[in-house]
Write an enzyme that holds these catalytic residues in place. Structure first.
Site, PDB file in Angstrom:
ATOM      1  N   TYR A  71       0.847  -1.177   0.000  1.00 11.52           N
ATOM      2  CA  TYR A  71       0.000   0.000   0.000  1.00 11.52           C
ATOM      3  C   TYR A  71       0.891   1.238   0.000  1.00 11.52           C
ATOM      4  O   TYR A  71       1.919   1.262   0.672  1.00 11.52           O
ATOM      5  CB  TYR A  71      -0.828   0.085   1.280  1.00 11.52           C
ATOM      6  CG  TYR A  71      -2.053  -0.789   1.378  1.00 11.52           C
ATOM      7  CD1 TYR A  71      -2.885  -1.008   0.298  1.00 11.52           C
ATOM      8  CD2 TYR A  71      -2.403  -1.351   2.602  1.00 11.52           C
ATOM      9  CE1 TYR A  71      -4.033  -1.777   0.428  1.00 11.52           C
ATOM     10  CE2 TYR A  71      -3.553  -2.125   2.743  1.00 11.52           C
ATOM     11  CZ  TYR A  71      -4.361  -2.337   1.657  1.00 11.52           C
ATOM     12  OH  TYR A  71      -5.497  -3.091   1.798  1.00 11.52           O
ATOM     13  N   ASN A  85      -7.935   1.399   3.260  1.00 15.43           N
ATOM     14  CA  ASN A  85      -8.410   0.677   4.439  1.00 15.43           C
ATOM     15  C   ASN A  85      -7.198   0.299   5.286  1.00 15.43           C
ATOM     16  O   ASN A  85      -6.635   1.158   5.921  1.00 15.43           O
ATOM     17  CB  ASN A  85      -9.268  -0.521   4.014  1.00 15.43           C
ATOM     18  CG  ASN A  85     -10.139  -1.023   5.143  1.00 15.43           C
ATOM     19  OD1 ASN A  85      -9.638  -1.603   6.074  1.00 15.43           O
ATOM     20  ND2 ASN A  85     -11.416  -0.769   5.075  1.00 15.43           N
ATOM     21  N   GLU A  88      -6.606  -0.997   8.087  1.00 11.05           N
ATOM     22  CA  GLU A  88      -6.628  -0.757   9.535  1.00 11.05           C
ATOM     23  C   GLU A  88      -5.803   0.469   9.904  1.00 11.05           C
ATOM     24  O   GLU A  88      -5.152   0.518  10.949  1.00 11.05           O
ATOM     25  CB  GLU A  88      -6.156  -1.992  10.332  1.00 11.05           C
ATOM     26  CG  GLU A  88      -7.121  -3.137  10.308  1.00 11.05           C
ATOM     27  CD  GLU A  88      -7.150  -3.849   8.962  1.00 11.05           C
ATOM     28  OE1 GLU A  88      -8.239  -3.871   8.358  1.00 11.05           O
ATOM     29  OE2 GLU A  88      -6.110  -4.343   8.521  1.00 11.05           O
ATOM     30  N   ASN A 130      -9.624   0.255  -2.992  1.00 14.28           N
ATOM     31  CA  ASN A 130      -9.607  -1.054  -2.352  1.00 14.28           C
ATOM     32  C   ASN A 130     -10.991  -1.445  -1.869  1.00 14.28           C
ATOM     33  O   ASN A 130     -11.706  -0.612  -1.312  1.00 14.28           O
ATOM     34  CB  ASN A 130      -8.637  -1.049  -1.155  1.00 14.28           C
ATOM     35  CG  ASN A 130      -8.357  -2.438  -0.627  1.00 14.28           C
ATOM     36  OD1 ASN A 130      -8.332  -3.400  -1.392  1.00 14.28           O
ATOM     37  ND2 ASN A 130      -8.151  -2.555   0.662  1.00 14.28           N
ATOM     38  N   GLU A 131     -11.341  -2.681  -2.095  1.00 14.61           N
ATOM     39  CA  GLU A 131     -12.535  -3.285  -1.487  1.00 14.61           C
ATOM     40  C   GLU A 131     -13.759  -2.378  -1.604  1.00 14.61           C
ATOM     41  O   GLU A 131     -14.304  -1.908  -0.611  1.00 14.61           O
ATOM     42  CB  GLU A 131     -12.256  -3.616  -0.010  1.00 14.61           C
ATOM     43  CG  GLU A 131     -11.246  -4.726   0.138  1.00 14.61           C
ATOM     44  CD  GLU A 131     -10.786  -4.946   1.571  1.00 14.61           C
ATOM     45  OE1 GLU A 131     -10.753  -3.965   2.334  1.00 14.61           O
ATOM     46  OE2 GLU A 131     -10.430  -6.072   1.915  1.00 14.61           O
ATOM     47  N   GLU A 168      -5.519 -10.539  -1.699  1.00 12.47           N
ATOM     48  CA  GLU A 168      -5.341 -10.666  -0.250  1.00 12.47           C
ATOM     49  C   GLU A 168      -5.880 -12.022   0.143  1.00 12.47           C
ATOM     50  O   GLU A 168      -7.085 -12.248   0.117  1.00 12.47           O
ATOM     51  CB  GLU A 168      -6.137  -9.591   0.516  1.00 12.47           C
ATOM     52  CG  GLU A 168      -5.598  -8.194   0.390  1.00 12.47           C
ATOM     53  CD  GLU A 168      -6.337  -7.203   1.309  1.00 12.47           C
ATOM     54  OE1 GLU A 168      -6.964  -7.629   2.287  1.00 12.47           O
ATOM     55  OE2 GLU A 168      -6.269  -6.006   1.004  1.00 12.47           O
ATOM     56  N   TYR A 219       0.071  -9.007  13.099  1.00 10.92           N
ATOM     57  CA  TYR A 219      -0.903  -9.729  12.279  1.00 10.92           C
ATOM     58  C   TYR A 219      -0.820 -11.253  12.423  1.00 10.92           C
ATOM     59  O   TYR A 219      -1.471 -11.990  11.715  1.00 10.92           O
ATOM     60  CB  TYR A 219      -0.749  -9.336  10.795  1.00 10.92           C
ATOM     61  CG  TYR A 219      -2.086  -9.198  10.068  1.00 10.92           C
ATOM     62  CD1 TYR A 219      -2.852  -8.043  10.179  1.00 10.92           C
ATOM     63  CD2 TYR A 219      -2.578 -10.235   9.287  1.00 10.92           C
ATOM     64  CE1 TYR A 219      -4.066  -7.924   9.533  1.00 10.92           C
ATOM     65  CE2 TYR A 219      -3.807 -10.120   8.638  1.00 10.92           C
ATOM     66  CZ  TYR A 219      -4.538  -8.963   8.763  1.00 10.92           C
ATOM     67  OH  TYR A 219      -5.743  -8.854   8.110  1.00 10.92           O
TER      68      TYR A 219
END
Ligand SMILES: *[C@@H]1O[C@H](CO)[C@@H](O)[C@H](O)[C@H]1NC(C)=O
Ligand SMILES: *[C@@H]1O[C@H](CO)[C@@H](O)[C@H](O)[C@H]1NC(C)=O
Ligand SMILES: *[C@@H]1O[C@H](CO)[C@@H](O)[C@H](O)[C@H]1NC(C)=O
Ligand SMILES: *[C@@H]1O[C@H](CO)[C@@H](O)[C@H](O)[C@H]1NC(C)=O
Length: 955
Positions: free
Chosen positions: A86, A130, A132, A190-191, A281, A349
């Site tokens: 990203y 996004n 997070e 994204n998404e 992903e 993660y």
């Protein structure tokens, strides 16, 4: 990635309408540049098919560019050929009109490091990512300055992202594969949902596709599920992909494995049959939220452990995916104000490479998978023939014991070469029992064979998946008839066709092939091995019985080398790429593009690189100093020209093994060093009070007057007098923001109502003049029971009022980040600040606000950037910066806490010399011995960088 709820799709309807849609012989070739094409099978780079085997790495979560090559080395060493990254608009475009690619924001440094490591890049620059991260990666100024809905075609939003995407294009065009660089694809946003975002996507795509832009790589998307988004129609991308988090992201029951998602292949054949199957992903862990109930990353690592990788990742291969990216491969740290309120500082993660950059068992499994993919060019062009449950005429499972349905097989075949890939797992993918079976396959002879022929079975441990191969090529002239052993390496070393097989030592394995050349060593029949040369014509079957441990040559000749190792032994092996020396090829370090040369090295913790100069092999790598202090034994399979070996520049003597094998051994010595770790509890700490704002003589005349009556933040004030007290409207969006509300007291003021918004798990403390009133707490228990805003009455003690004078309500607010933008509302325009203020009687005369010095437009620390600091007095004075002179401060033990028994803000500073021994990479972390529970907060600055936030009752 983001949290998505379960998506239920009509499997049954698809099954009915589905007929095997094999696009055999039907070309869907799309050409982007002479160096980049794809068809329905795979990407084709420089006329070579590849399986894009990629891991996610956010460089901004490791804000030290000199450490990026370490992560890239580790990714490369596991056999990966790509990373996905990203770019964070909020960091790169921190203020209107400012584009900053310096330091850790650099893309060019990443591109060069990736190219040198030999890794392709899929760039995912958003604008919205996004991830997070606060506001999902959008700049905080955007969340308050843009009036219209974000992620739409609104003109003001378009004007906000256009210069950023233009800057991304400027940084990237010279680094595309067509210009000798690593970038092979760019993802749009994204998404997103196509109905909502189609026209917006079309605008971004138009910018990239404008011939003036110079961008010639495919544009991609990451659909948050099997939602058919952006495949056809408005905003459609060139290459569609879908994310998948089969274990979920909410740890409700860590011991339970979710079932395998059976729909991937069918979905792909329906959704985008002319494109290769891509998962931008695929789950490799999960993020973790604030709260005492948070899962913790070691538990996430356990739920997505090596067994999970074996079963779920090979299942994506079985669905015929040819581009897969694991999210995250290295997670890193959400330092400063990077996190959105749903996560804490660590973004480890549960990934295969830990936050401290160490390697885990998950990494080892990925390496075994990565080496197989790297070794198997035939796997890049396979047709999906069928599965056990879809009337596969070949590949029938023949049980050799209980259970009666021991396995599930998917058959993929390369029709150009005849190679067959039989991906087997337990029929009940969650089973922990062993299962055994044979497989009825067709091989090149046209003959049906029920394999293995000599060994009693193919065995699967609980939660294990394997690839059984038939007619599989290795080196330049050899082909296996079949192998039930797994393949670690297949290729050419020293011109010899080399095959390195492995398998669990508690299982039996078998390989059948035409052994050719003049043998120098051949395995002997004994308790572990059996050689059968008269069962099949011109084929030798080598059976490995259970119980063998170590590495052994099965057969070596002047044409072939075949090795076998048990799984523990093969796990210590590495196959570094050896680039031609002095090559001008920009892709010299790319496996199969610049080089096919390697050596196989067993033993070390990590082998980063290998160079052969004359007769000397120079290896660089790492040893694990915590358990290999007695030295590390090294096993080497290298060209015969290699007579001497160095390890990180130090000579290692090499010895031949018996029987004229190519295997040689050596021992790398390690000297024990003592690593001094500062004991911070006993360190000399200096202390200073950091809340002068509540003192009578505090002068806030240079603070910003909070007197706006309009805002672009689409959430109204609850109550007050028309003034809008949202920090971002005044340039103060993140970390600690202080508010001072002035009023003239008449004596009848009894209370003040305050509605405070700081995001999940926030807190704010409130004073009347120098009298502490109370603290209000948000909440979050791992993204459940979230309280991002409180509305409370604070009683004003009469004796603290200054009747007839100016009184001040001071609010110290700890913001937890800005919410991520949902597609259909403007959550990212979070109203962080005071959404309501009301005295029981009378009015506030003036509100003042102060966040970090300069706000988002004029913050002074351009190195660490816009998200590092907040507005605490000490931060405004630079107390957190290295070199700040604390000699006039008092000494105070950190365990003594703040001097006040009520509430306050203080700075503790200590300095220490780490003096780590040279050439050791020492992972370090802060360890809190205090039990969780006390409701205080701590920001930890390391040399000025805000590297951690501790909320002592939430994590
Ligand atoms: C997109 O168009 C292609 C080509 O017409 C078609 O095969 C595919 O099914 C379509 N996908 C969706 C999701 O509509
Ligand atoms: C699979 O084979 C069975 C038995 O021949 C047949 O009844 C069934 O319709 C077949 N299913 C499919 C999906 O072709
Ligand atoms: C293997 O499959 C062939 C073709 O269906 C069949 O004739 C043969 O009996 C099978 N062998 C076994 C052992 O199941
Ligand atoms: C094996 O050795 C013999 C005798 O030296 C030689 O004639 C033959 O060509 C060799 N075969 C191969 C495949 O190298």
């Amino acid at each position: 990635m983001k949290l998505i709820s379960l998506i239920i799709f009509p499997v049954c309807a698809w099954m009915l309408s589905f007929t095997l849609q094999r696009t055999l012989g039907q070309s869907t070739l799309k050409t982007f540049s002479p160096d980049l094409q794809f068809d329905n099978y795979s990407l084709i780079l420089k006329d070579q098919r590849i399986f894009l085997h990629s891991g996610e790495f956010h460089t901004f979560r490791l804000p030290v560019p000199s450490l990026w090559p370490d992560i890239l080395d580790k990714i490369k060493a596991a056999g990966f050929n790509a990373i996905s990254v990203y770019a964070h608009m909020g960091l790169i475009n921190p203020s209107p009109g400012v584009m900053d690619f310096d330091g850790y924001r650099s893309l060019s440094a990443l591109y060069e490091a990736a190219r040198l490591a030999g890794l392709w890049i899929v760039l995912r620059p958003g604008p919205y990512i996004n991830g997070e991260t606060t506001a999902g990666g959008l700049p905080h100024w955007v969340t308050s300055q843009i009036r219209s809905e974000l992620r739409t075609t609104a003109a003001d939003w378009n004007a906000a992202w256009t210069p950023y995407i233009q800057a991304i294009i400027g940084q990237t065009k010279q680094s595309q594969i067509s210009n000798g660089g690593p970038v092979i694809a760019i993802q749009i946003d994204n998404e997103y949902d196509q109905e909502e975002g189609g026209p917006y996507f079309a605008e971004i795509e138009a910018l990239y596709r404008d011939p003036q832009s110079g961008i010639d790589v495919p544009l991609t998307h990451n659909d948050p599920g099997m939602l058919n988004a952006f495949i056809n129609g408005t905003g459609a991308v060139d290459l569609y992909g879908m994310d998948a988090y089969p274990q979920g992201l909410v740890a409700s029951n860590l011991s339970i494995w979710n079932p395998i998602e059976m729909g991937y292949h069918t979905y792909h054949e329906e959704a985008n049959p002319s494109q290769p199957w891509y998962s931008p992903e695929f789950q490799s862990g999960a993020f973790d939220g604030w709260g005492p109930d948070a899962t913790g990353y070691e538990d996430w690592r356990a739920v997505t452990d090596a067994d999970f990788e074996s079963v779920f990742y090979l299942h994506t291969w079985a669905s015929n995916a040819k581009l897969v990216n694991y999210y995250m491969l290295y997670g890193g740290t959400s330092w400063g104000a990077l996190p959105y309120p749903g996560v804490y500082t660590s973004y480890d993660y549960g990934a295969a490479i830990t936050e401290a950059r160490t390697l885990t068992k998950k990494y080892t499994e990925l390496k075994l998978q990565g080496m197989f993919l790297r070794s198997s060019p035939e796997f890049c062009k396979t047709d999906w023939i069928g599965t056990t449950s879809s009337n596969l005429t070949e590949g029938a499972i023949v049980p050799t014991g209980p259970p009666s349905s021991p396995a599930f097989v998917t058959f993929l075949k390369n029709f150009d070469t005849g190679a067959g890939f039989w991906i087997v797992r337990q029929n009940d993918s969650t089973s922990l029992a062993l299962s055994s079976f044979k497989l009825n396959v067709t091989t090149s002879g046209g003959e049906r064979l029920t394999i293995p022929l000599i060994a009693s079975s193919i065995d699967l441990d609980g939660r294990e998946s394997k690839v059984v191969t038939t007619d599989y090529a290795f080196g330049s002239k050899s082909r296996i008839l079949y192998s039930t052993a797994s393949i670690f390496f297949a290729g050419s070393i020293d011109g010899i066709d080399t095959l390195f097989l492995y398998g669990d030592s508690n299982q039996e394995h078998e390989v059948a092939l035409d052994l050719s050349g003049n043998a120098t060593s051949t395995i002997k029949n004994d308790t572990h091995f059996q050689l059968s040369s008269n069962v099949l014509p011109s084929t030798t079957i080598i059976t490995v019985k259970s119980g063998f441990q170590g590495l052994i040559p099965l057969y070596e000749s002047n044409i072939q080398s075949i090795f076998f190792a048990d799984k523990d032994t093969v796990s210590t092996f590495w196959a570094p790429t050896i680039a031609p020396t002095n090559s001008s090829d920009p892709f010299a370090n790319y496996w199969s593009f610049g080089t096919n040369e390697t050596v196989l090295v067993g033993g070390p913790y990590l082998v980063r690189s290998a160079v052969i100069t004359g007769t000397e092999l120079a290896l660089r790598g790492d040893l694990n100093a915590s358990n290999e202090l007695q030295g590390t034994s090294l096993t080497l399979i290298a060209p015969t020209i290699v007579h001497s070996l160095t390890w990180n520049g130090e000579r290692v003597s090499l010895e031949s093994t018996e029987n004229g094998s190519r295997i040689r051994t050596g021992r790398i010595s390690n000297t024990k060093v003592s690593i001094p770790v500062p004991d911070l509890a006993k360190a000399a700490w200096k202390f200073n009070d950091s809340l002068p704002e509540v003192q009578a003589d505090f002068d806030d005349s240079d603070w910003v007057v909070a007197n706006h009556t309009t805002t672009n933040i689409p959430f109204p004030m609850y109550y007050g007098d028309g003034r809008i007290l949202y920090g971002c409207d005044y340039g103060f969006c993140e970390n600690v923001v202080l508010w001072r509300g002035h009023f003239n007291a008449t004596g009848s003021e009894k209370s003040v109502n305050l509605s405070i918004n700081g995001g999940a798990a926030f807190a704010a403390s409130v004073w009347l003049n120098d009298k502490f009133l109370n603290t209000t707490f948000g909440n979050s228990t791992n993204n459940a029971n979230v309280i991002e805003e409180t509305d409370e009455k604070f009683d004003l003690p009469t004796n603290a009022l200054l009747v007839g004078q100016d009184n001040v309500i001071t609010i110290v607010q700890d913001n937890m980040g800005i919410n991520e933008a949902k597609p259909v509302n403007d959550d990212a325009k979070s109203p962080r600040g005071i959404r309501g203020f009301q005295l029981n009687t009378g009015n506030f005369t003036e509100w003042k606000v102060q966040g970090k010095v300069g706000g988002y437009a004029n913050y002074p620390d351009k190195v660490r950037g816009v998200l590092n600091e907040g507005g605490l007095f000490g931060e405004r004075q630079g107390w957190h910066l290295p070199g700040f002179n604390t000699s006039s401060w008092i000494s105070r033990n950190i365990s003594a806490g703040l001097p006040s028994s009520e509430a306050g803000v203080g700075f503790f500073v200590t300095t220490f010399d780490l003096s780590m021994p040279k050439s050791y990479d020492v992972p370090m972390s802060f360890t809190f011995l205090e039990p969780m529970g006390q409701p205080y907060r701590m920001y930890i600055f390391v040399n000025g960088w805000m590297m951690g936030k501790r909320v002592a009752n939430l994590g």
